[in-house]
Design an enzyme around this catalytic site. Structure first.
Site, PDB file in Angstrom:
ATOM      1  N   TYR A 182       0.846  -1.200   0.000  1.00 60.12           N
ATOM      2  CA  TYR A 182       0.000   0.000   0.000  1.00 60.12           C
ATOM      3  C   TYR A 182       0.882   1.250   0.000  1.00 60.12           C
ATOM      4  O   TYR A 182       0.676   2.187  -0.784  1.00 60.12           O
ATOM      5  CB  TYR A 182      -0.907  -0.029   1.235  1.00 60.12           C
ATOM      6  CG  TYR A 182      -1.822   1.165   1.390  1.00 60.12           C
ATOM      7  CD1 TYR A 182      -2.873   1.393   0.498  1.00 60.12           C
ATOM      8  CD2 TYR A 182      -1.657   2.063   2.446  1.00 60.12           C
ATOM      9  CE1 TYR A 182      -3.720   2.485   0.660  1.00 60.12           C
ATOM     10  CE2 TYR A 182      -2.499   3.148   2.609  1.00 60.12           C
ATOM     11  CZ  TYR A 182      -3.527   3.358   1.723  1.00 60.12           C
ATOM     12  OH  TYR A 182      -4.364   4.430   1.877  1.00 60.12           O
ATOM     13  N   GLY A 203      -4.751  10.520   7.508  1.00 60.83           N
ATOM     14  CA  GLY A 203      -4.133   9.580   8.453  1.00 60.83           C
ATOM     15  C   GLY A 203      -5.024   8.380   8.669  1.00 60.83           C
ATOM     16  O   GLY A 203      -5.110   7.492   7.821  1.00 60.83           O
TER      17      GLY A 203
HETATM   18  N1  LIG Z   1      -9.531   5.478   5.306  1.00 61.41           N
HETATM   19  C1  LIG Z   1      -8.328   5.941   5.591  1.00 61.41           C
HETATM   20  O1  LIG Z   1      -7.908   5.919   6.760  1.00 61.41           O
HETATM   21  C2  LIG Z   1      -7.436   6.493   4.526  1.00 61.41           C
HETATM   22  C3  LIG Z   1      -6.216   7.041   4.937  1.00 61.41           C
HETATM   23  C4  LIG Z   1      -5.357   7.561   3.977  1.00 61.41           C
HETATM   24  C5  LIG Z   1      -5.715   7.541   2.640  1.00 61.41           C
HETATM   25  N2  LIG Z   1      -6.903   7.010   2.254  1.00 61.41           N
HETATM   26  C6  LIG Z   1      -7.193   7.015   0.831  1.00 61.41           C
HETATM   27  O2  LIG Z   1      -8.401   7.690   0.583  1.00 61.41           O
HETATM   28  C7  LIG Z   1      -9.068   7.124  -0.548  1.00 61.41           C
HETATM   29  C8  LIG Z   1     -10.505   6.755  -0.165  1.00 61.41           C
HETATM   30  O3  LIG Z   1     -10.455   5.835   0.927  1.00 61.41           O
HETATM   31  P1  LIG Z   1     -11.733   5.413   1.800  1.00 61.41           P
HETATM   32  O4  LIG Z   1     -11.217   5.195   3.164  1.00 61.41           O
HETATM   33  O5  LIG Z   1     -12.862   6.328   1.571  1.00 61.41           O
HETATM   34  O6  LIG Z   1     -12.018   3.969   1.159  1.00 61.41           O
HETATM   35  P2  LIG Z   1     -13.375   3.143   0.967  1.00 61.41           P
HETATM   36  O7  LIG Z   1     -12.952   1.732   0.765  1.00 61.41           O
HETATM   37  O8  LIG Z   1     -14.348   3.444   2.063  1.00 61.41           O
HETATM   38  O9  LIG Z   1     -13.959   3.735  -0.405  1.00 61.41           O
HETATM   39  C9  LIG Z   1     -13.264   3.592  -1.611  1.00 61.41           C
HETATM   40  C10 LIG Z   1     -14.231   3.686  -2.771  1.00 61.41           C
HETATM   41  O10 LIG Z   1     -13.462   3.512  -3.980  1.00 61.41           O
HETATM   42  C11 LIG Z   1     -14.157   2.630  -4.844  1.00 61.41           C
HETATM   43  N3  LIG Z   1     -13.235   1.926  -5.726  1.00 61.41           N
HETATM   44  C12 LIG Z   1     -12.300   0.995  -5.370  1.00 61.41           C
HETATM   45  N4  LIG Z   1     -11.678   0.525  -6.463  1.00 61.41           N
HETATM   46  C13 LIG Z   1     -12.220   1.176  -7.528  1.00 61.41           C
HETATM   47  C14 LIG Z   1     -11.976   1.126  -8.924  1.00 61.41           C
HETATM   48  N5  LIG Z   1     -11.089   0.280  -9.448  1.00 61.41           N
HETATM   49  N6  LIG Z   1     -12.684   1.944  -9.739  1.00 61.41           N
HETATM   50  C15 LIG Z   1     -13.632   2.789  -9.220  1.00 61.41           C
HETATM   51  N7  LIG Z   1     -13.895   2.870  -7.902  1.00 61.41           N
HETATM   52  C16 LIG Z   1     -13.195   2.075  -7.069  1.00 61.41           C
HETATM   53  C17 LIG Z   1     -14.880   1.650  -3.890  1.00 61.41           C
HETATM   54  O11 LIG Z   1     -15.968   1.000  -4.533  1.00 61.41           O
HETATM   55  C18 LIG Z   1     -15.295   2.579  -2.755  1.00 61.41           C
HETATM   56  O12 LIG Z   1     -16.569   3.135  -2.967  1.00 61.41           O
HETATM   57  C19 LIG Z   1      -8.212   5.931  -0.971  1.00 61.41           C
HETATM   58  O13 LIG Z   1      -7.386   6.287  -2.050  1.00 61.41           O
HETATM   59  C20 LIG Z   1      -7.380   5.635   0.260  1.00 61.41           C
HETATM   60  O14 LIG Z   1      -6.154   5.005  -0.063  1.00 61.41           O
HETATM   61  C21 LIG Z   1      -7.778   6.487   3.173  1.00 61.41           C
END
Ligand SMILES: NC(=O)c1ccc[n+]([C@@H]2O[C@H](COP(=O)([O-])OP(=O)(O)OC[C@H]3O[C@@H](n4cnc5c(N)ncnc54)[C@H](O)[C@@H]3O)[C@@H](O)[C@H]2O)c1
Length: 259
Positions: free
Chosen positions: A155, A186
């Site tokens: 990741y 975060g």
């Molecule tokens: N949750 C955290 O703590 C966190 C921390 C740092 C960064 N992030 C980043 O923030 C972003 C969103 O994370 P989140 O926590 O909301 O995740 P989540 O899993 O709740 O939501 C992600 C969304 O992306 C969609 N998705 C996944 N693969 C896809 C694809 N190939 N094409 C189209 N849509 C797709 C999923 O269906 C989902 O609706 C991500 O890039 C993640 O790496 C999250």
């Protein structure tokens, strides 16, 4: 209403951080194209955007499919009358040790997290130029682009790659009036963290909820992030107040990683 009348395209908009971003940009005055693999669940986000008095369209699709991505952006321009901001938010996490990571895991996460963001950046840059104006490209990142963590190596590798794509694209696209920035959350309580926590429990024997609690325990401001905390910063990146900023991927983590 700093982005009133603009059109924003948000990937991964069905839930979590992407949904909060879409809603915040709608509150700021933008119309929204909502894009997600889970096209059938985008209705919830669309209803919330429309409740803010903005227009929204929902498009099911995969960020790794370039032709599908281009078609979605074309549909956005046709139906919403423009395209000014893209938030390449969709991403996945994986938990495994360096010794155990499989080639399939490698291919899957690099495809979505890195190729998906690259395609989103390419498609947006081409379309902004075709429309004859600049624009804002905003890429999801993470504390994992600034630090590494055991069991989250793959990741972290994808997020470091996204940071490199973001700053390179910023240098190449500046002359076209296009800024490219990222946001590095975060510990945000979303479906992604539920999955990370579940996998840690499976692989290390930790209790469900324990890994999330340990990570969140290190946050200086004393609580995990909400998706809305992140959306507020993306609102700044999408609006004119960030016009003199490009190529950056700041931390928005409540005080967890310091760079
Ligand atoms: N949750 C955290 O703590 C966190 C921390 C740092 C960064 N992030 C980043 O923030 C972003 C969103 O994370 P989140 O926590 O909301 O995740 P989540 O899993 O709740 O939501 C992600 C969304 O992306 C969609 N998705 C996944 N693969 C896809 C694809 N190939 N094409 C189209 N849509 C797709 C999923 O269906 C989902 O609706 C991500 O890039 C993640 O790496 C999250």
């Amino acid at each position: 209403m700093s982005i009133a009348g603009k059109v924003a395209f948000v990937t991964g908009a069905a839930q979590g951080i992407g949904q909060a971003i879409a809603l915040r940009l709608a509150q700021d005055g933008a119309d929204l194209a909502l894009f997600d693999l889970k096209g059938d669940t985008l209705g919830d986000t669309q209803t919330k955007v429309e409740a803010e008095g903005r227009r929204a369209i929902s498009i099911g699709g995969d960020v790794t499919d370039k032709a599908g991505f281009e078609a979605a952006v074309n549909r956005t321009v046709e139906e919403l009358g423009g395209f000014d901001i893209i938030v390449n938010n969709a991403g996945i996490a994986q938990v495994n040790s360096i010794e155990e990571i499989t080639e399939k895991e490698f291919d899957t996460i690099f495809n979505i997290n890195v190729k998906g963001v690259l395609i989103g950046t390419q498609v947006a840059a081409v379309k902004f130029k075709e429309l004859g104006h600049g624009g804002k490209i905003i890429n999801a990142n993470s504390i994992a682009a600034h630090e590494t963590y055991p069991m989250l190596g793959l990741y972290s590798a994808t997020k470091h790659a996204v940071r490199a794509i973001t700053s390179t694209a910023a240098k190449e696209l500046a002359s076209a009036g296009i800024t490219v920035n990222g946001y590095s959350p975060g510990i945000v309580g979303t479906g992604m963290w539920e999955e990370i926590d579940r996998r840690f429990a499976e692989l290390t024997g930790a209790e469900i909820g324990a890994t999330y609690k340990t990570y969140a325990g290190g946050i200086a401001l004393g609580r995990p992030s909400t998706p809305e905390d992140v959306a507020k910063f993306v609102s700044f990146l999408a609006g004119p107040d960030s016009d003199y900023m490009t190529g950056q991927t700041p931390l928005i983590d409540g005080g967890l990683v310091y760079r």
